[in-house]
Scaffold this motif. Structure first.
Motif, PDB file in Angstrom:
ATOM      1  N   ILE A  89       2.752  -7.981   5.160  1.00 25.53           N
ATOM      2  CA  ILE A  89       1.794  -7.648   4.098  1.00 25.53           C
ATOM      3  C   ILE A  89       0.435  -7.224   4.656  1.00 25.53           C
ATOM      4  CG2 ILE A  89       0.623  -8.434   2.007  1.00 25.53           C
ATOM      5  CD1 ILE A  89       2.963 -10.315   1.503  1.00 25.53           C
ATOM      6  N   PRO A  90      -0.222  -8.031   5.489  1.00 27.98           N
ATOM      7  CA  PRO A  90      -1.537  -7.592   5.986  1.00 27.98           C
ATOM      8  C   PRO A  90      -1.491  -6.322   6.830  1.00 27.98           C
ATOM      9  CG  PRO A  90      -0.816  -9.592   7.109  1.00 27.98           C
ATOM     10  CD  PRO A  90       0.104  -9.384   5.953  1.00 27.98           C
ATOM     11  N   SER A  91      -0.341  -6.060   7.465  1.00 24.98           N
ATOM     12  CA  SER A  91      -0.220  -4.845   8.274  1.00 24.98           C
ATOM     13  C   SER A  91       0.056  -3.614   7.419  1.00 24.98           C
ATOM     14  CB  SER A  91       0.917  -5.010   9.297  1.00 24.98           C
ATOM     15  OG  SER A  91       2.170  -5.052   8.645  1.00 24.98           O
ATOM     16  N   GLY A  92       0.397  -3.831   6.140  1.00 24.34           N
ATOM     17  CA  GLY A  92       0.664  -2.724   5.235  1.00 24.34           C
ATOM     18  C   GLY A  92       2.101  -2.230   5.222  1.00 24.34           C
ATOM     19  N   ARG A  93       2.975  -2.890   5.982  1.00 25.10           N
ATOM     20  CA  ARG A  93       4.377  -2.452   6.008  1.00 25.10           C
ATOM     21  C   ARG A  93       5.130  -2.857   4.743  1.00 25.10           C
ATOM     22  NH1 ARG A  93       3.997  -4.988  10.911  1.00 25.10           N
ATOM     23  NH2 ARG A  93       5.573  -6.536  10.296  1.00 25.10           N
ATOM     24  N   MET A  94       4.643  -3.876   4.040  1.00 25.72           N
ATOM     25  CA  MET A  94       5.298  -4.342   2.811  1.00 25.72           C
ATOM     26  C   MET A  94       4.238  -4.566   1.737  1.00 25.72           C
ATOM     27  SD  MET A  94       7.687  -7.752   2.188  1.00 25.72           S
ATOM     28  CE  MET A  94       8.997  -7.197   3.293  1.00 25.72           C
ATOM     29  N   SER A  95       4.509  -4.075   0.548  1.00 31.48           N
ATOM     30  CA  SER A  95       3.564  -4.268  -0.558  1.00 31.48           C
ATOM     31  C   SER A  95       3.706  -5.668  -1.130  1.00 31.48           C
ATOM     32  CB  SER A  95       3.828  -3.241  -1.658  1.00 31.48           C
ATOM     33  OG  SER A  95       5.084  -3.476  -2.278  1.00 31.48           O
TER      34      SER A  95
END
Length: 299
Positions: A89-95
């Motif tokens: 999540i924080p890396s932006g790979r998963m919403s």
């Protein structure tokens, strides 16, 4: 061209699978399932493969759901810490939307699987999710007592296996609960000691005194002693069907004394390398005694 498309699909599936493992904390979930299976073997009059499969699947789903909810709630804090900033999540790979869908799906599947074993098993599984996500997680930035609260859902798995096998809660699963309950304090405080600087970036209050001092180390020693005492209590015959032979009790005691040795070393040195040794000793301890308990029952 087809080869390139196939390669992209394989890469995407690999990333999705990797992120699923990370958001459910696969290694932790597997260790929790191991505890549940050990509890099942200790409680079962007759081992049933179907029950083991349901417990394995349901247990992983429940732990995975708890971890997914945790990462949703702490997404902004995770972005501040080195050890967690690359999570899905924080890396932006998963919403957040996809993470929440994953968590809800795992919750439903987990409850259904555990309910198929018994309503009590499902109830304890649901309680563990609630306590972990709704009480423990919010308290981590408020008070060091969060570790005490988190020890309750963390102690359920070993006990859960017994309940799944017997559909009963009594002195035996209660003892298994207490073993894992007291074990968590030296384990998580050793981990908290190692990661204290990183935790402070997110405002997490994990150490009992708030510092890497003798006060924290002393509490680690005291809880380790309680853990050892509870772990060998079954040898005295006070815990119903949960028993322990003298040779097995000696092994459990020796393993506990190794942990206690590192706890005293931490009190003396108060450094990260010693805290790491204690943390690794604690992981070895809980796995070893569960194996010893199970083997002792069947020989």
């Amino acid at each position: 061209m087809k080869s390139a498309v196939g390669s992209v699909k394989n890469t995407s599936l690999s990333v999705i699978f990797s992120d699923f493992k990370e958001i459910t904390k696969a290694k932790l979930a597997i260790s929790v399932v191991f505890s549940s299976i050990a509890g099942y073997f200790l409680g079962a009059y007759e081992v049933e493969i179907t029950s083991i499969l349901l417990l394995t699947f349901g247990g992983y789903c429940m732990v995975g759901a708890s971890n997914a909810y945790n990462q949703i709630i702490e997404k902004d804090l995770d972005a501040l810490m080195n050890r967690t900033k690359n999570r899905p999540i924080p890396s932006g790979r998963m919403s957040v939307k996809n993470a929440l869908a994953t968590a809800i799906t795992l919750t439903v599947l987990g409850v259904v699987a555990l309910f198929a074993l018994s309503p009590k098993t499902a109830m304890f599984g649901a309680i563990s999710i609630f306590l972990y996500t709704s009480v423990y997680t919010p308290l981590k930035t408020k008070t060091p007592l969060s570790v005490f609260v988190g020890a309750f859902p963390g102690a359920i798995p070993f006990m859960l296996g017994w309940v799944a096998a017997t559909d009963d809660f009594g002195i035996e699963p209660g003892t298994l609960f207490m073993i894992q309950f007291f074990w968590q304090f030296p384990h998580f405080w050793a981990l908290g000691w190692m990661l204290d600087e990183d935790y402070k970036k997110a405002g997490f209050k994990m150490l009992p005194t708030g510092k890497k001092d003798k006060g924290t180390a002393l509490q680690i020693i005291l809880y380790t002693i309680w853990m050892i005492v509870i772990s060998i209590v079954p040898v005295f015959g006070f815990t119903g069907r949960l028993t322990l032979s003298i040779p097995a009790a000696v092994i459990v005691l020796m393993a506990g004394l190794v942990m206690l040795f590192f706890a005293f070393k931490l009190y003396d040195k108060r450094d990260n390398p010693t805290a790491r040794k204690l943390m690794l000793a604690s992981v070895t301890y809980i796995s070893l005694i569960q194996v010893v308990y199970v083997i002792d029952k069947f020989i």
